[in-house]
Enzyme design. Structure first.
Site, PDB file in Angstrom:
ATOM      1  N   SER A 116      79.360  -6.031 -23.573  1.00 14.54           N
ATOM      2  CA  SER A 116      78.216  -6.900 -23.829  1.00 14.54           C
ATOM      3  C   SER A 116      76.937  -6.224 -23.342  1.00 14.54           C
ATOM      4  O   SER A 116      76.537  -5.208 -23.894  1.00 14.54           O
ATOM      5  CB  SER A 116      78.444  -8.263 -23.174  1.00 14.54           C
ATOM      6  OG  SER A 116      77.497  -9.207 -23.622  1.00 14.54           O
ATOM      7  N   HIS A 118      78.509  -8.423 -29.798  1.00 15.12           N
ATOM      8  CA  HIS A 118      78.794  -9.774 -30.314  1.00 15.12           C
ATOM      9  C   HIS A 118      78.368  -9.832 -31.780  1.00 15.12           C
ATOM     10  O   HIS A 118      77.791 -10.816 -32.244  1.00 15.12           O
ATOM     11  CB  HIS A 118      78.039 -10.833 -29.513  1.00 15.12           C
ATOM     12  CG  HIS A 118      78.316 -10.830 -28.048  1.00 15.12           C
ATOM     13  ND1 HIS A 118      79.459 -11.377 -27.502  1.00 15.12           N
ATOM     14  CD2 HIS A 118      77.597 -10.335 -27.005  1.00 15.12           C
ATOM     15  CE1 HIS A 118      79.430 -11.234 -26.181  1.00 15.12           C
ATOM     16  NE2 HIS A 118      78.315 -10.594 -25.864  1.00 15.12           N
ATOM     17  N   GLU A 163      83.141  -8.797 -31.065  1.00  8.63           N
ATOM     18  CA  GLU A 163      83.782  -9.197 -29.817  1.00  8.63           C
ATOM     19  C   GLU A 163      85.249  -8.755 -29.801  1.00  8.63           C
ATOM     20  O   GLU A 163      85.884  -8.618 -30.841  1.00  8.63           O
ATOM     21  CB  GLU A 163      83.686 -10.712 -29.645  1.00  8.63           C
ATOM     22  CG  GLU A 163      82.260 -11.184 -29.410  1.00  8.63           C
ATOM     23  CD  GLU A 163      82.143 -12.694 -29.273  1.00  8.63           C
ATOM     24  OE1 GLU A 163      83.178 -13.387 -29.420  1.00  8.63           O
ATOM     25  OE2 GLU A 163      81.023 -13.170 -29.017  1.00  8.63           O
TER      26      GLU A 163
END
Length: 284
Positions: free
Chosen positions: A132, A174, A201
């Site tokens: 992330s 994402h 993800e």
């Protein structure tokens, strides 16, 4: 553009990686970092909950068999000169950046002693991973923040200096889950980079020297604008739509590879020259 013969190992994760089941991505990182002899450092600069987040990863890596796992928590730039933290970096075989806020990572660590030490360890063969926010900081220019699920416009994305572990590209995370193609293209056209990578993800792009392999349940979307014939970025205001002609789009699921030097997908050690599709060419 990534063209140099740099030795490096990076595991760049699109976020929300599996930590409870088979842990395919974290298992791959640990294996590359030395397996049961691995010494893992968890970098928690991105998160405001360093102990909670760090201990979660300690449990995972210890369950998978790592010999030693420890947290390096840097809340301030002064912490980035800590002799204890520097020793942990120098003793590590794998360094893992957690999620959170990518601006915290660069604000605390960039151009510090720890930053220099991590780059030195990368050159020496240490595996660096990030999920992330930890993925966003991998290029030399990163997406700081931006809007999702919208068409490309200059105003929808803010960019700034990254950590520079994988220079010459733009990375977003994402990706499919938050509809971020528009902001990836917006960032790519504003920077002198030919390649943009959007990572889903529970999916990672594993970089070994100049080759990428996709690992996980989603895909990595690659936008290559090196042969684009036109864009209008110099002609529009910041809230007006961007245009681009002749860019290439690659979608790579688990097991597929990509050569950063030739900018071509790889299958069974053969470059797939006809595997690219112009952006926007799909039937609607």
């Amino acid at each position: 553009m990534v063209t140099t013969d740099i030795k490096r190992q990076l595991v760049i994760i699109g976020g929300a990686e599996d930590k409870e089941g088979d842990c395919q991505i974290l298992r791959e990182f640990l294996r590359r970092a030395g397996g049961t002899k691995a010494h893992i450092v968890i970098m928690t600069a991105a998160t405001e909950l360093p102990r909670e987040v760090g201990e979660n990863y300690i449990r995972v890596f210890e369950r998978l068999g790592a010999e030693k796992v420890r947290i390096v928590d840097t809340e301030t730039r002064e912490d980035a000169s800590s002799s204890t933290a520097l020793k942990a970096i120098n003793d590590a075989t794998g360094i893992f950046f957690t999620g959170g806020d990518q601006a915290r990572i660069t604000g605390i660590l960039k151009d510090t002693e720890i930053d220099e030490a991590i780059h030195q360890r990368l050159a020496e063969g240490v595996v660096i991973a990030g999920t992330s926010a930890g993925a966003a900081v991998m290029p030399d220019t990163m997406i700081v923040e931006g809007d999702s699920e919208t068409n490309p416009r200059i105003e929808i994305v803010d960019i700034g200096p990254g950590m520079g572990f994988l220079p010459g590209v733009i990375i977003d995370q994402h990706f499919s889950q938050r509809g971020r193609l528009g902001r990836l293209i917006s960032a790519l056209l504003q920077e002198p980079a030919d390649l943009g990578f959007g990572i889903d993800e529970n999916t990672a792009m594993v970089v070994t020297d100049n080759q990428i392999e996709v690992v996980g349940e989603g895909a990595v979307t690659i936008v290559d604008e090196s042969d684009a014939t036109h864009n209008n970025i110099d002609e529009i205001l910041k809230d007006e739509p961007l245009a681009i002609f002749g860019a290439k789009l690659h979608i790579l699921p688990n097991g597929y590879k990509f050569d950063l030097k030739t900018r071509q997908p790889i299958l069974q050690n053969a470059s797939i020259a006809d595997s690219s599709v112009p952006v926007g060419s799909a039937n609607s």
